[in-house]
Design a protein around this motif. Sequence first.
Motif, PDB file in Angstrom:
ATOM      1  N   GLY A  54       0.855  -1.160   0.085  1.00  0.00           N
ATOM      2  CA  GLY A  54       0.016  -0.027   0.057  1.00  0.00           C
ATOM      3  C   GLY A  54       0.874   1.348  -0.089  1.00  0.00           C
ATOM      4  N   ALA A  55       2.135   1.131   0.240  1.00  0.00           N
ATOM      5  CA  ALA A  55       3.114   2.363   0.079  1.00  0.00           C
ATOM      6  C   ALA A  55       3.803   2.385  -1.219  1.00  0.00           C
ATOM      7  CB  ALA A  55       4.074   2.416   1.062  1.00  0.00           C
ATOM      8  N   LEU A  56       3.646   3.662  -1.759  1.00  0.00           N
ATOM      9  CA  LEU A  56       4.272   3.781  -3.147  1.00  0.00           C
ATOM     10  C   LEU A  56       5.766   3.935  -3.203  1.00  0.00           C
ATOM     11  CD1 LEU A  56       1.486   5.995  -4.628  1.00  0.00           C
ATOM     12  CD2 LEU A  56       1.969   3.792  -5.137  1.00  0.00           C
ATOM     13  N   ARG A  57       6.650   3.573  -3.745  1.00  0.00           N
ATOM     14  CA  ARG A  57       8.028   3.591  -4.032  1.00  0.00           C
ATOM     15  C   ARG A  57       8.385   3.796  -5.286  1.00  0.00           C
ATOM     16  NH1 ARG A  57      11.568   1.926  -0.310  1.00  0.00           N
ATOM     17  NH2 ARG A  57      12.812   0.912  -1.954  1.00  0.00           N
ATOM     18  N   TYR A  58       9.561   4.039  -5.888  1.00  0.00           N
ATOM     19  CA  TYR A  58      10.093   4.054  -7.226  1.00  0.00           C
ATOM     20  C   TYR A  58      10.896   2.785  -7.662  1.00  0.00           C
ATOM     21  CZ  TYR A  58       9.056   9.120  -7.041  1.00  0.00           C
ATOM     22  OH  TYR A  58       8.347  10.147  -6.879  1.00  0.00           O
ATOM     23  N   PHE A  59      11.331   1.894  -6.571  1.00  0.00           N
ATOM     24  CA  PHE A  59      11.896   0.501  -7.077  1.00  0.00           C
ATOM     25  C   PHE A  59      11.678  -0.420  -6.053  1.00  0.00           C
ATOM     26  CE2 PHE A  59      15.204   3.235  -5.188  1.00  0.00           C
ATOM     27  CZ  PHE A  59      15.522   2.420  -4.432  1.00  0.00           C
ATOM     28  N   ARG A  60      11.619  -1.695  -6.185  1.00  0.00           N
ATOM     29  CA  ARG A  60      11.293  -2.608  -5.255  1.00  0.00           C
ATOM     30  C   ARG A  60      12.718  -3.013  -4.365  1.00  0.00           C
ATOM     31  NH1 ARG A  60       9.374  -5.659 -10.144  1.00  0.00           N
ATOM     32  NH2 ARG A  60       7.177  -5.644  -9.869  1.00  0.00           N
ATOM     33  N   ARG A  61      12.154  -3.472  -3.340  1.00  0.00           N
ATOM     34  CA  ARG A  61      13.330  -4.023  -2.021  1.00  0.00           C
ATOM     35  C   ARG A  61      12.912  -5.213  -1.758  1.00  0.00           C
ATOM     36  NH1 ARG A  61      12.523   0.577   2.771  1.00  0.00           N
ATOM     37  NH2 ARG A  61      10.144   0.262   2.930  1.00  0.00           N
ATOM     38  N   SER A  62      13.822  -6.108  -1.107  1.00  0.00           N
ATOM     39  CA  SER A  62      13.520  -7.256  -0.437  1.00  0.00           C
ATOM     40  C   SER A  62      13.481  -6.901   1.087  1.00  0.00           C
ATOM     41  CB  SER A  62      14.558  -8.460  -0.849  1.00  0.00           C
ATOM     42  OG  SER A  62      15.680  -7.902  -0.524  1.00  0.00           O
ATOM     43  N   ALA A  63      14.313  -5.848   1.593  1.00  0.00           N
ATOM     44  CA  ALA A  63      14.079  -5.613   3.125  1.00  0.00           C
ATOM     45  C   ALA A  63      14.696  -4.028   3.222  1.00  0.00           C
ATOM     46  CB  ALA A  63      14.898  -6.550   4.052  1.00  0.00           C
ATOM     47  N   GLU A  64      14.629  -3.732   4.374  1.00  0.00           N
ATOM     48  CA  GLU A  64      15.195  -2.300   4.660  1.00  0.00           C
ATOM     49  C   GLU A  64      16.556  -2.074   4.092  1.00  0.00           C
ATOM     50  OE1 GLU A  64      14.003   1.224   5.165  1.00  0.00           O
ATOM     51  OE2 GLU A  64      12.955   0.222   6.372  1.00  0.00           O
ATOM     52  N   ARG A 150      20.693  10.377  14.053  1.00  0.00           N
ATOM     53  CA  ARG A 150      20.375   8.710  14.757  1.00  0.00           C
ATOM     54  C   ARG A 150      19.084   8.386  13.857  1.00  0.00           C
ATOM     55  NH1 ARG A 150      21.066  12.791  18.565  1.00  0.00           N
ATOM     56  NH2 ARG A 150      22.257  12.123  20.311  1.00  0.00           N
ATOM     57  N   ASP A 151      19.322   8.565  12.466  1.00  0.00           N
ATOM     58  CA  ASP A 151      18.452   7.918  11.350  1.00  0.00           C
ATOM     59  C   ASP A 151      18.581   6.417  11.378  1.00  0.00           C
ATOM     60  OD1 ASP A 151      16.959   7.396   9.062  1.00  0.00           O
ATOM     61  OD2 ASP A 151      17.278   9.155   8.096  1.00  0.00           O
ATOM     62  N   PRO A 152      17.394   5.858  11.883  1.00  0.00           N
ATOM     63  CA  PRO A 152      17.627   4.430  11.965  1.00  0.00           C
ATOM     64  C   PRO A 152      17.438   3.681  10.533  1.00  0.00           C
ATOM     65  CG  PRO A 152      15.321   4.934  12.294  1.00  0.00           C
ATOM     66  CD  PRO A 152      16.051   6.220  12.277  1.00  0.00           C
ATOM     67  N   ILE A 153      16.979   4.752   9.358  1.00  0.00           N
ATOM     68  CA  ILE A 153      16.739   3.946   8.103  1.00  0.00           C
ATOM     69  C   ILE A 153      18.139   4.282   7.126  1.00  0.00           C
ATOM     70  CG2 ILE A 153      15.172   4.080   5.995  1.00  0.00           C
ATOM     71  CD1 ILE A 153      12.979   4.397   7.891  1.00  0.00           C
ATOM     72  N   CYS A 154      18.564   5.245   7.615  1.00  0.00           N
ATOM     73  CA  CYS A 154      19.967   5.826   6.774  1.00  0.00           C
ATOM     74  C   CYS A 154      20.689   6.196   7.819  1.00  0.00           C
ATOM     75  CB  CYS A 154      19.301   7.212   5.821  1.00  0.00           C
ATOM     76  SG  CYS A 154      18.051   7.037   4.713  1.00  0.00           S
ATOM     77  N   PRO A 155      21.525   5.159   8.169  1.00  0.00           N
ATOM     78  CA  PRO A 155      22.753   5.312   9.114  1.00  0.00           C
ATOM     79  C   PRO A 155      23.665   6.276   8.620  1.00  0.00           C
ATOM     80  CG  PRO A 155      22.174   2.970   8.745  1.00  0.00           C
ATOM     81  CD  PRO A 155      21.806   3.772   7.468  1.00  0.00           C
TER      82      PRO A 155
END
Length: 197
Positions: A54-64, A150-155
């Motif tokens: 349900g969340a739009l993105r520009y390309f696929r990923r398999s995990a964070e 302290r960005d947990p998604i982009c260290p």
Amino acid sequence: MNYHAARTQGQPGAPMVFTFHGTGGDEHQFHRLGTQLIRGAHVVSPRGEVNEGGALRYFRRSAEGVYDMDDLARRRDELIRFIEAEIARTGSKRIVGIGYSNGANILAAMALERPDVFDEMVLLHPLIPWTQAPQPGLAGRRILVTAGERDPICPEPQTRAFIAYLEAQGARVTQAWHPSGHEIRPMEFDALKAFFA
């Protein structure tokens, strides 16, 4: 590829701004920001074509932080063709890209492949986890990178490594850091205004 996009027609000969939303955003997330930063600009904001729960993105990923690199390459090239067609439509000579999170990642991927497309870029919280090949075409390009310590998604270490890579290619990089996480803080908008002042 004909993306669903928000468009604002600018003045003849005005710069052209492309905005790219984050995961879960859409073409309206940053669209108004384009005309706020550069008065009279043409603004085009394409919507990501990948639906991740349900969340739009520009390309696929398999995990964070784990990208489908084949899908990224295909969608990167499709988006470049779309952008080139939009530039041809307006005849703009100054091309600006602004992306947040997943939008920053697709923008960076396009610049690494085709550094001639964008004159200036704003990468808000990018995460580029793959090894980048040298790209001398980035020399002289103006790039603003904003990030959270302290960005947990982009260290932070990965963001600093990517900034070091850009600087090594000769890009003119401006950095803006805040002590928080993945959210966009007011000081980042201040950095944006200063970058385009």
